[in-house]
Design an enzyme around this catalytic site. Structure first.
Site, PDB file in Angstrom:
ATOM      1  N   GLY A  46       4.274 -83.843 -22.095  1.00 29.60           N
ATOM      2  CA  GLY A  46       5.251 -82.771 -22.259  1.00 29.60           C
ATOM      3  C   GLY A  46       6.471 -83.044 -21.407  1.00 29.60           C
ATOM      4  CD  GLN A  51       9.474 -81.781 -16.396  1.00 31.49           C
ATOM      5  OE1 GLN A  51       9.182 -81.509 -17.558  1.00 31.49           O
ATOM      6  NE2 GLN A  51       8.701 -82.519 -15.626  1.00 31.49           N
ATOM      7  CB  CYS A  92       4.303 -82.388 -12.688  1.00 30.79           C
ATOM      8  SG  CYS A  92       5.971 -81.833 -13.091  1.00 30.79           S
ATOM      9  CG  LEU A  93       6.166 -86.711 -16.873  1.00 27.00           C
ATOM     10  CD1 LEU A  93       6.957 -86.747 -18.172  1.00 27.00           C
ATOM     11  CD2 LEU A  93       5.406 -88.020 -16.645  1.00 27.00           C
ATOM     12  CG  HIS A 135       2.930 -78.173 -16.652  1.00 24.70           C
ATOM     13  ND1 HIS A 135       2.279 -78.593 -15.512  1.00 24.70           N
ATOM     14  CD2 HIS A 135       4.098 -78.885 -16.674  1.00 24.70           C
ATOM     15  CE1 HIS A 135       3.023 -79.480 -14.880  1.00 24.70           C
ATOM     16  NE2 HIS A 135       4.135 -79.689 -15.574  1.00 24.70           N
ATOM     17  CD  GLU A 136       5.951 -79.540 -20.094  1.00 24.78           C
ATOM     18  OE1 GLU A 136       7.060 -79.515 -19.517  1.00 24.78           O
ATOM     19  OE2 GLU A 136       5.054 -80.355 -19.784  1.00 24.78           O
ATOM     20  CG  HIS A 139       8.675 -77.755 -15.781  1.00 25.45           C
ATOM     21  ND1 HIS A 139       8.928 -78.118 -14.479  1.00 25.45           N
ATOM     22  CD2 HIS A 139       7.675 -78.579 -16.205  1.00 25.45           C
ATOM     23  CE1 HIS A 139       8.121 -79.106 -14.123  1.00 25.45           C
ATOM     24  NE2 HIS A 139       7.340 -79.409 -15.150  1.00 25.45           N
TER      25      HIS A 139
HETATM   26  O1  K1U Z   1       5.885 -81.433 -17.513  1.00 25.92           O
HETATM   27  C1  K1U Z   1       5.560 -82.552 -17.197  1.00 25.92           C
HETATM   28  O2  K1U Z   1       5.910 -83.015 -16.144  1.00 25.92           O
HETATM   29  C2  K1U Z   1       4.665 -83.372 -18.112  1.00 25.92           C
HETATM   30  C3  K1U Z   1       3.200 -83.308 -17.707  1.00 25.92           C
HETATM   31  C4  K1U Z   1       2.513 -82.306 -18.597  1.00 25.92           C
HETATM   32  C5  K1U Z   1       1.133 -81.873 -18.184  1.00 25.92           C
HETATM   33  C6  K1U Z   1       0.114 -82.773 -17.944  1.00 25.92           C
HETATM   34  C7  K1U Z   1      -1.140 -82.344 -17.590  1.00 25.92           C
HETATM   35  C8  K1U Z   1      -1.406 -81.015 -17.511  1.00 25.92           C
HETATM   36  C9  K1U Z   1      -0.384 -80.124 -17.728  1.00 25.92           C
HETATM   37  C10 K1U Z   1       0.875 -80.559 -18.088  1.00 25.92           C
HETATM   38  C11 K1U Z   1       2.606 -84.682 -17.894  1.00 25.92           C
HETATM   39  O3  K1U Z   1       2.645 -85.227 -18.923  1.00 25.92           O
HETATM   40  S1  K1U Z   1       1.874 -85.386 -16.501  1.00 25.92           S
HETATM   41  C12 K1U Z   1       1.315 -86.994 -16.987  1.00 25.92           C
HETATM   42  C13 K1U Z   1       0.268 -87.079 -18.013  1.00 25.92           C
HETATM   43  O4  K1U Z   1       0.516 -87.738 -18.970  1.00 25.92           O
HETATM   44  C14 K1U Z   1      -1.050 -86.394 -17.980  1.00 25.92           C
HETATM   45  C15 K1U Z   1      -1.647 -85.945 -16.840  1.00 25.92           C
HETATM   46  C16 K1U Z   1      -2.883 -85.298 -16.889  1.00 25.92           C
HETATM   47  C17 K1U Z   1      -3.535 -85.135 -18.086  1.00 25.92           C
HETATM   48  C18 K1U Z   1      -2.941 -85.623 -19.242  1.00 25.92           C
HETATM   49  C19 K1U Z   1      -1.714 -86.262 -19.180  1.00 25.92           C
HETATM   50 ZN    ZN Z   2       5.847 -80.806 -15.116  1.00 30.21          ZN
END
Ligand code: K1U
Ligand code: ZN
Length: 170
Positions: A46, A51, A92-93, A135-136, A139
């Site tokens: 996401g 961001q 989170c990225l 989560h998004e 943000h």
């Molecule tokens: O918003 C962001 O920074 C993106 C975030 C989204 C997210 C991941 C996991 C749980 C809630 C929200 C990411 O993509 S973090 C990196 C990732 O690819 C990931 C991490 C954990 C599980 C699955 C993917």
């Molecule tokens: Zn995030």
């Protein structure tokens, strides 16, 4: 298409509250396409406009294994939340390398415009999609997942991020 730089915690711009998108026009369609490209490149599931330092209510998501089911949600609104919650591991990225547990609704329904400006309701019953949507949407309200953690953990993360950014800048 373009890759966009992602803001890193504790950048204060991550705490700005996004404004509604006024019109789904060519600028927003290009922004959504660039955000998807940036999300795929960063291996995320996401990305919120906040961001990438754009403070408008736009998020992109793809939780599919094949990375072929992009979702563009413009002006998203939660219209239903499940009565049950769950503690899920989140990343989170904008906070690279940090993963921790956050309690979220198990399922949510979200009303939003898609990239063509059509109104739709997404029934996020898949747990990862439901967590990612919440989560998004946080943000867009200027909230980063580490704000759900204890002040002690959050401060440790802040210190670690500042140190990593200083080292990267050298
Ligand atoms: O918003 C962001 O920074 C993106 C975030 C989204 C997210 C991941 C996991 C749980 C809630 C929200 C990411 O993509 S973090 C990196 C990732 O690819 C990931 C991490 C954990 C599980 C699955 C993917
Ligand atoms: Zn995030």
């Amino acid at each position: 298409m373009a890759l966009l730089p992602i803001l890193c915690y504790p950048d204060p711009r991550l705490h700005k509250v996004a404004k509604p998108v006024a019109a789904v026009d060519a600028r927003i369609q290009q922004l959504a396409a660039d955000m998807l490209e940036t999300m795929y490149d960063a291996k995320g599931i996401g990305l919120a406009a906040t961001q990438i330092d754009v403070h408008e209510r736009l998020i992109v998501i793809d939780v599919s294994e094949e990375r072929d089911q992009p979702l563009v949600l413009i002006n998203p609104e939660l219209v239903w939340t499940s009565p049950t919650t769950h503690l899920n591991e989140e990343g989170c990225l904008s906070v690279p390398g940090i993963y921790d547990g956050v309690t979220r609704f198990d399922a949510v329904h979200v009303k939003a415009l898609d990239e063509k400006g059509n109104s739709r309701v997404i029934e996020a019953t898949d747990q990862l999609l439901a967590v990612c949507v919440q989560h998004e949407m946080d943000h867009l309200l200027g909230k980063v997942f580490v704000e759900y953690l204890s002040p002690l953990k959050r401060n440790r993360i802040k210190t670690k991020m500042i140190k990593a950014q200083r080292e990267d800048a050298r």
